[in-house]
Design a protein around this motif. Structure first.
Motif, PDB file in Angstrom:
ATOM      1  N   SER A  56     -53.549 -40.814  22.785  1.00  0.00           N
ATOM      2  CA  SER A  56     -54.624 -40.521  23.616  1.00  0.00           C
ATOM      3  C   SER A  56     -56.067 -40.673  23.457  1.00  0.00           C
ATOM      4  CB  SER A  56     -54.630 -39.407  25.176  1.00  0.00           C
ATOM      5  OG  SER A  56     -56.182 -38.821  25.198  1.00  0.00           O
ATOM      6  N   VAL A  57     -57.311 -41.754  23.728  1.00  0.00           N
ATOM      7  CA  VAL A  57     -58.265 -41.382  22.804  1.00  0.00           C
ATOM      8  C   VAL A  57     -58.882 -40.662  22.797  1.00  0.00           C
ATOM      9  CG1 VAL A  57     -59.225 -42.625  25.124  1.00  0.00           C
ATOM     10  CG2 VAL A  57     -59.945 -43.269  22.619  1.00  0.00           C
ATOM     11  N   LEU A  93     -56.794 -48.432  21.290  1.00  0.00           N
ATOM     12  CA  LEU A  93     -57.909 -47.595  20.495  1.00  0.00           C
ATOM     13  C   LEU A  93     -56.722 -46.496  20.914  1.00  0.00           C
ATOM     14  CD1 LEU A  93     -59.161 -50.342  22.161  1.00  0.00           C
ATOM     15  CD2 LEU A  93     -60.958 -48.342  21.994  1.00  0.00           C
ATOM     16  N   ALA A  94     -56.431 -46.372  21.584  1.00  0.00           N
ATOM     17  CA  ALA A  94     -55.307 -45.031  22.019  1.00  0.00           C
ATOM     18  C   ALA A  94     -54.292 -45.176  20.568  1.00  0.00           C
ATOM     19  CB  ALA A  94     -54.734 -45.002  23.059  1.00  0.00           C
ATOM     20  N   VAL A  95     -54.125 -45.837  20.228  1.00  0.00           N
ATOM     21  CA  VAL A  95     -53.010 -45.537  18.779  1.00  0.00           C
ATOM     22  C   VAL A  95     -54.214 -45.553  17.705  1.00  0.00           C
ATOM     23  CG1 VAL A  95     -52.327 -47.645  16.861  1.00  0.00           C
ATOM     24  CG2 VAL A  95     -51.438 -47.116  19.450  1.00  0.00           C
ATOM     25  N   GLU A 104     -59.920 -45.162  37.269  1.00  0.00           N
ATOM     26  CA  GLU A 104     -60.265 -46.830  37.631  1.00  0.00           C
ATOM     27  C   GLU A 104     -59.865 -47.864  36.296  1.00  0.00           C
ATOM     28  OE1 GLU A 104     -59.981 -48.232  40.508  1.00  0.00           O
ATOM     29  OE2 GLU A 104     -61.038 -46.959  42.020  1.00  0.00           O
ATOM     30  N   PHE A 105     -59.499 -48.386  36.546  1.00  0.00           N
ATOM     31  CA  PHE A 105     -60.142 -49.357  35.097  1.00  0.00           C
ATOM     32  C   PHE A 105     -61.518 -49.744  35.311  1.00  0.00           C
ATOM     33  CE2 PHE A 105     -55.630 -50.086  36.460  1.00  0.00           C
ATOM     34  CZ  PHE A 105     -55.115 -49.846  34.936  1.00  0.00           C
ATOM     35  N   ILE A 109     -59.709 -48.000  28.497  1.00  0.00           N
ATOM     36  CA  ILE A 109     -58.258 -47.180  27.830  1.00  0.00           C
ATOM     37  C   ILE A 109     -58.294 -46.715  29.123  1.00  0.00           C
ATOM     38  CG2 ILE A 109     -57.645 -46.238  26.555  1.00  0.00           C
ATOM     39  CD1 ILE A 109     -59.367 -46.701  24.803  1.00  0.00           C
ATOM     40  N   PRO A 110     -56.566 -46.466  29.681  1.00  0.00           N
ATOM     41  CA  PRO A 110     -56.028 -45.681  30.131  1.00  0.00           C
ATOM     42  C   PRO A 110     -55.834 -45.147  29.839  1.00  0.00           C
ATOM     43  CG  PRO A 110     -54.632 -47.331  30.279  1.00  0.00           C
ATOM     44  CD  PRO A 110     -56.010 -47.844  29.445  1.00  0.00           C
TER      45      PRO A 110
END
Length: 607
Positions: A588-589, A213-215, A264-265, A256-257
């Motif tokens: 970064s998202v 998703l960050a992409v 936390e995930f 998303i990290p």
């Protein structure tokens, strides 16, 4: 103006009629990038390939219409459809190494596309077009480069050749299937900027299939979230990621990290149902949804609109969007690790022939610690990992596990030492034997390193698969029947089944969607802290993931460690320009474009 229009698409398993994707509708305008995201098995790639009028073996397009520039692809005969692929719509694959012909030079491969689609009236015109498209993707046009074979190029250069092949005939639509998986963040930024610029320059509509998703946050104007073959949400990227109106979209974002903070995930309970096991009625996400009410299990949710271009297929969409619940995950707590080194590397040198790849690497890994190794492709990360595990024959220096010096080759090491070092390879397609079932693959280390009987091995295999969120029944299947994410989870289960002291992870999450990635990382966290004090040597390009999992970070460049430090310190105050560049190129998202015009390139393109 819509260039691509998909309406009511349904793709099914040919033998059973079970749907793979159902009732998918969307359009893409000229110059626009539409992202499709979802967990493994959600139907993302099926939708992407359907846009080329193609269904994978064992499946068929059962209903719907697909129009590219007004042409109904599903109404074309096989010859006309073949001409349309590359001319009207083209495809950029996930693995450029497998997509390029190893026996043809770069010039020949690009020229072949032009000849097939009769672009250019003469050799001079075709050569001019080849030089133009290679220049657009920031590749050299010198004769020496054009005469190279694919294996003589880096991964980033191979992917840019694939982009050139897709754009050279000036199609109306291009489908991108995870084209940056496995690329380092700098190369990824260059590739994404190339795609963005070419779509805008030539008015090409793009469908970008990804689990990252960050992409999409810096590339796509709109995003479609799919779950178990159906659309869950469709709308502007900033709105879907920042104010999602479907519980599934919010769960994905929470998983998303991000490089900006240690988090936390967020995980999603359960697993996505596969074709044939999906609920016949109601919302398919309902069994995993904390917002679900009684009617969710009985009735398929209608489309709920928010403005003109934002839709959610959820009965409680308005409540979800208005909810003040945090989209991101909570900050991860600080952790402590042991002080006894389990792995020590001192003055490690390695070479391929006369070319020195590692130049005096030294590091130590404590029990229960996660040490991340980051850097661009070619920096020596994988060579170092392979040297430690005994797969790199030409190295010198000292490698010790629990104080015991290791022989150069794995075969020369005692069985107990080999058992103590687990290794997960980057490429899940190449790391599993296609002739062995999943059960056989996971059982092999147990047969090699333990004296367990058949019944005990069968139980251990089932437990290992469940730990990585796979059903035990998958043990009877072959790798060819699995998705990339499922294969990687099998490889992780195989590495963990003998309970090693050190797990060497070489880009293990590059093929995983964010929810499965979160599940795997939580498992590894538990093994580190609670169960067996597992130590992780984490080789990765994903700096967002590093921020959330690593205790310390070593940055590698050209075979040397150029910066090292505690994770938070290194991310917040990097000392080297090289490290600052890596962080700047990490998507970064939190940075989502709000309009088509708000798409500045975040990386300077370089060959």
């Amino acid at each position: 103006m819509s260039v691509a229009e998909v309406d009511g698409l349904r793709v099914v398993i040919a033998a059973t009629g079970d749907d793979i994707v159902e009732d998918i509708s969307f359009s893409i305008e000229s110059g626009e990038v539409l992202g499709i995201v979802g967990e493994s098995g959600s139907g993302k790639t099926t939708i992407g390939t359907a846009l080329l009028g193609y269904a994978r073996p064992g499946s068929r397009i059962d209903a719907g219409t697909i129009r590219i520039d007004g042409v109904d692809l599903l109404a074309l005969d096989s010859l006309a459809l073949r001409k349309a692929r590359g001319n009207l719509v083209s495809y950029i694959p996930q693995d450029p190494g497998a997509a390029l012909n190893p026996a043809l030079r770069i010039f020949e491969q690009v020229e072949e596309v032009l000849a097939a689609h009769r672009v250019g009236a003469s050799d001079q015109e075709r050569r001019a077009r080849i030089e133009q498209v290679l220049g657009e993707v920031k590749l050299p046009t010198a004769r020496e480069f054009l005469r190279r074979f694919p294996h003589q190029l880096s991964g980033g250069q191979q992917q840019r050749v694939c982009i050139a092949l897709a754009f050279v005939a000036l199609p109306k639509v291009v489908v991108l299937d995870e084209p940056t998986t496995g690329l380092d963040v700098t190369t990824q930024a260059h590739v994404l900027a190339t795609v963005r610029d070419l779509c805008a320059k030539h008015g090409v509509a793009a469908l970008y299939v990804t689990h990252d998703l960050a992409v999409l946050s810096g590339l796509a104007q709109r995003v479609m979230v799919v779950y178990a073959g159906r659309a869950a949400e469709l709308g502007p990227t900033a709105q879907v990621f920042g104010a999602g109106a479907h519980p599934y979209s919010r769960k994905l974002v929470a998983a998303i990290p991000d490089p900006s903070a240690r988090r936390e995930f967020g995980t999603i309970p359960g697993t996505a149902p596969s074709p044939g096991a999906r609920p016949e009625q109601g919302c398919r996400f309902a069994p995993r949804c904390e917002w679900a009410v009684e009617r969710c299990a009985a009735i398929v949710p209608p489309s709920v609109g928010f403005g003109t271009d934002h839709r959610s297929w959820c009965f409680r969409a308005a409540e979800v969007q208005a909810s003040s619940a945090a989209l991101g995950a909570a900050a991860a707590p600080a952790r402590t690790v042991g002080h006894a080194p389990v792995l020590e590397v001192e003055d490690l040198h390695a070479a391929y022939g006369d070319e020195e790849v590692l130049k005096g690497i030294s590091l130590s890994l404590q029990r229960g610690e996660c040490l991340a190794i980051v850097g661009e492709s070619g920096s020596g990360k994988t060579t170092m990992a392979r040297s430690i595990v005994g797969l790199m024959p030409n190295w010198s220096g000292s490698i010790r596990v629990d104080g015991q010096a290791l022989a150069t080759r794995a075969r020369s090491r005692p069985a107990e030492v080999r058992r103590s070092l687990g290794y997960v390879f980057q490429n899940p397609f190449a790391s599993l034997n296609p002739r062995k079932t999943v059960g056989d693959a996971v059982a092999m280390p147990l047969r090699e390193f333990t004296d367990k009987g058949r019944a005990e091995i069968r139980v251990a295999v089932g437990e290992a698969l469940e730990r990585v969120s796979l059903p035990t029944a998958i043990a009877l299947r072959y790798p060819a029947h699995l998705s990339g994410g499922e294969r990687q989870r099998v490889a992780i289960a195989r590495a963990l089944v003998t309970e090693p002291k050190v797990l060497i992870c070489d880009e293990i999450t590059s093929a995983l969607d964010v929810s499965v990635q979160a599940t795997i990382m939580r498992l590894l966290e538990r093994l580190r802290s609670e169960e067996q004090q597992l130590s992780l040597l984490f080789v990765t390009h994903n700096l967002g993931l590093v921020r959330s999992v690593a205790d310390r970070v070593h940055v590698m460049h050209l075979g040397e460690i150029v910066e090292r430090g505690e994770t938070n310190q290194l991310f917040e105050a990097p000392q080297r320009a090289y490290t600052r560049g890596l962080l700047a190129d990490t998507p970064s998202v939190l940075a989502t474009p709000t309009s088509k015009s708000d798409l500045p390139a975040r990386a300077q393109l370089a060959p």
